[in-house]
Every structure is written in structure tokens, then in C-alpha cells.
Design an enzyme around this catalytic site. Sequence first.
Site, short mmCIF file in Angstrom:
data_model
loop_
_atom_site.label_atom_id
_atom_site.label_comp_id
_atom_site.label_asym_id
_atom_site.label_seq_id
_atom_site.Cartn_x
_atom_site.Cartn_y
_atom_site.Cartn_z
N SER A 130 -7.34 2.81 -5.47
CA SER A 130 -7.78 1.74 -6.38
C SER A 130 -9.14 2.11 -6.99
O SER A 130 -9.94 2.82 -6.36
CB SER A 130 -7.93 0.43 -5.61
OG SER A 130 -8.58 -0.54 -6.41
N TYR A 144 -10.90 -4.37 1.40
CA TYR A 144 -9.96 -3.72 0.48
C TYR A 144 -10.59 -2.46 -0.11
O TYR A 144 -9.99 -1.38 -0.09
CB TYR A 144 -9.56 -4.70 -0.63
CG TYR A 144 -8.61 -4.11 -1.64
CD1 TYR A 144 -7.26 -3.97 -1.35
CD2 TYR A 144 -9.06 -3.67 -2.89
CE1 TYR A 144 -6.37 -3.41 -2.27
CE2 TYR A 144 -8.20 -3.13 -3.82
CZ TYR A 144 -6.85 -3.00 -3.51
OH TYR A 144 -5.99 -2.44 -4.43
P1 NAD Z 1 2.51 -5.82 -4.95
O1 NAD Z 1 1.88 -6.87 -4.11
O2 NAD Z 1 3.25 -6.23 -6.19
O3 NAD Z 1 3.48 -4.90 -4.07
C1 NAD Z 1 3.02 -4.40 -2.84
C2 NAD Z 1 4.14 -3.67 -2.14
O4 NAD Z 1 3.63 -3.33 -0.84
C3 NAD Z 1 5.39 -4.52 -1.95
O5 NAD Z 1 6.55 -3.73 -2.10
C4 NAD Z 1 5.27 -4.98 -0.50
O6 NAD Z 1 6.53 -5.15 0.13
C5 NAD Z 1 4.52 -3.81 0.14
N1 NAD Z 1 3.80 -4.29 1.32
C6 NAD Z 1 2.74 -5.13 1.37
N2 NAD Z 1 2.44 -5.42 2.65
C7 NAD Z 1 3.32 -4.73 3.43
C8 NAD Z 1 3.54 -4.63 4.82
N3 NAD Z 1 2.80 -5.31 5.70
N4 NAD Z 1 4.55 -3.86 5.26
C9 NAD Z 1 5.32 -3.21 4.38
N5 NAD Z 1 5.19 -3.26 3.06
C10 NAD Z 1 4.19 -4.02 2.58
O7 NAD Z 1 1.33 -4.81 -5.31
P2 NAD Z 1 1.07 -3.84 -6.55
O8 NAD Z 1 0.15 -4.56 -7.47
O9 NAD Z 1 2.34 -3.27 -7.07
O10 NAD Z 1 0.18 -2.71 -5.84
C11 NAD Z 1 0.74 -1.50 -5.35
C12 NAD Z 1 -0.41 -0.61 -4.88
O11 NAD Z 1 -1.32 -0.40 -5.95
C13 NAD Z 1 -1.21 -1.21 -3.73
O12 NAD Z 1 -1.54 -0.21 -2.80
C14 NAD Z 1 -2.46 -1.73 -4.42
O13 NAD Z 1 -3.57 -1.77 -3.56
C15 NAD Z 1 -2.62 -0.72 -5.54
N6 NAD Z 1 -3.38 -1.27 -6.65
C16 NAD Z 1 -2.93 -2.32 -7.37
C17 NAD Z 1 -3.70 -2.81 -8.39
C18 NAD Z 1 -3.26 -3.97 -9.23
O14 NAD Z 1 -4.07 -4.47 -10.01
N7 NAD Z 1 -2.02 -4.39 -9.13
C19 NAD Z 1 -4.95 -2.24 -8.69
C20 NAD Z 1 -5.37 -1.16 -7.92
C21 NAD Z 1 -4.59 -0.68 -6.91
#
Ligand code: NAD
Length: 238
Positions: A130, A144
Site C-alpha cells: 500500500s 495497517y
Molecule cells: P477487499 O476488502 O475488497 O478484499 C480483500 C480480500 O481479502 C477479500 O477477498 C477477502 O476475502 C480477503 N481477506 C480479508 N481478510 C481475510 C482473512 N482473514 N482470511 C482470508 N482472506 C481474507 O480489499 P481490496 O480493496 O481489494 O484490497 C486488496 C489488497 O489491496 C489488500 O491487501 C489491501 O490492503 C490492498 N490495498 C487496497 C487499497 C484500496 O484502496 N482498496 C489501497 C492500498 C492497498
Amino acid sequence: MTRETPHVLVTGSTRGIGAAILASLEGRARAVGHGRGDGPLAIGADLSASGAGDRLWDAALARLDGRIDVLINNAGVFEAVGVDAAAADWQAAWARALQINLQASADLCRRAVLHWRERASGGRIVNIASRAAYRGDSPAHWHYAASKAGMVGMTKSIARGYAAEGILAFAICPGFTMTGMAEDYLASRGGEKLLADIPLGRVADAEEVANAAAYLALEAPASMTGAVLDINGASFVR
Ligand code: NAD
């Protein structure tokens, strides 16, 4: 890496960025997805449980006939805890964020490195970190940011440690990306006003992050190993 169709494990692929990554690999790789619970397209493993990363690796290996070429650590949580929380709640929130975002990813990276060393095959890791790794995050999200900074340090260590064996490691640092995770956060932080911080004028699409992940997973030149790609509309330039 092998010249056969690459076998890929994508964690957290049930929605958001992970689902977009699976879609972007379609036709180019044999990919297996993962989510908290079992589903037709995903292996279920709750990564908040100790040892879940190892169990997921074993299950994915079985689904992919004993060979995984690419590991994409995408699963993650973005949960708030303030400094005014009770100490026990504060520590539980830290333990959970570090377990899901960092420890489970580390356990999977370890198994991947051991697998590729055993096969003398090389392989690729793509860790979805991130922007928070470099810029920090809100007062409710120290944990985080720390978990994602840990992921970047881990990625660079793997890249430096195993490049000579053909094991490559990359990280992606998305800024706001329009998924469930970002929507909740944007709403809680004033929505549109936050966009003023992004020179591009909009948050990233999950597909933009997914295309970069697929590129690193399948095409990026070996000399790029250790690279960290920013996808944030120039909201944080380093
Ligand atoms: P999201 O919440 O839409 O999806 C998260 C995924 O992780 C889901 O498939 C969920 O099932 C899985 N997950 C969460 N907790 C879990 C657990 N305890 N056991 C198993 N699986 C688990 O998130 P996203 O926005 O698609 O983010 C995906 C990645 O990108 C993450 O690592 C997040 O930190 C990173 N990220 C996202 C953003 C953003 O703005 N969306 C920004 C920077 C980084």
C-alpha cells in the site's frame, strides 16, 4: 520460470483487487483463487488463524497438480483502531492486522521459496502492499501502515536473497483503489474532498492494479526484481 502455462495462487480473490487480478490472468495462466470461506472458485482459509498460510499453500498445491509458479499475496484488511481504545483491544487489532496482512503473506512466501528451491525452478512473488507503507496512514491505521511497510521490506529481502536462484519478488503500492475497502474509507473521510489530494483527479480502478500485478507475475524482466510499483495517481511521489 517454467515455459509451461504458469500456475498462480492469488489470495483474497473473492472481490476487489484480487477478483480483478484473477480476471486479468484469464487465458494467460492457470490460477487458483482464495477467500475466507470455501467457494467453487476459491480455496477457503481464514488467514487470521495461525498456520492458515501453510494450509492454504498445501491446498493450492494440490489443486494445481503440485506446481505453483507465481504467488500473489493480495488478501488484506483495513480496520480502524484508535489510540483511545483499551489496551487489550488495541493489541488485538495490531495482532490481527499483522497476522492477516503480514504473517500470512510471509508464511506463503516462505513456502513458495522452499518450493522453488526444491524444484530448482525459480518463481515469482507479487505482494500487494500500500501507499501507506511509505506515506503512513490515518491516526486509526498505524497498524495497517506498519503491516504494509513490513511487506515491502520482506519483498526486497526476498528479491535480494534469492535472485540468483531465479526467484523474483515485486511489490505494488496502490493508493485509493475503488473497491469495498476504499469506498468505506472514502465515505468515512469526507468522500469527494479527499480526491483533491490526488493530482490525477480520481482513485485507481481495481483493473489498473490488477494489470500491473499480472505484468509483474507474467512478463516483467528479471532485472526488475525488488521493484515497488506505485499506483496512486501521483498522490504520493517518492
Ligand atoms: P477487499 O476488502 O475488497 O478484499 C480483500 C480480500 O481479502 C477479500 O477477498 C477477502 O476475502 C480477503 N481477506 C480479508 N481478510 C481475510 C482473512 N482473514 N482470511 C482470508 N482472506 C481474507 O480489499 P481490496 O480493496 O481489494 O484490497 C486488496 C489488497 O489491496 C489488500 O491487501 C489491501 O490492503 C490492498 N490495498 C487496497 C487499497 C484500496 O484502496 N482498496 C489501497 C492500498 C492497498
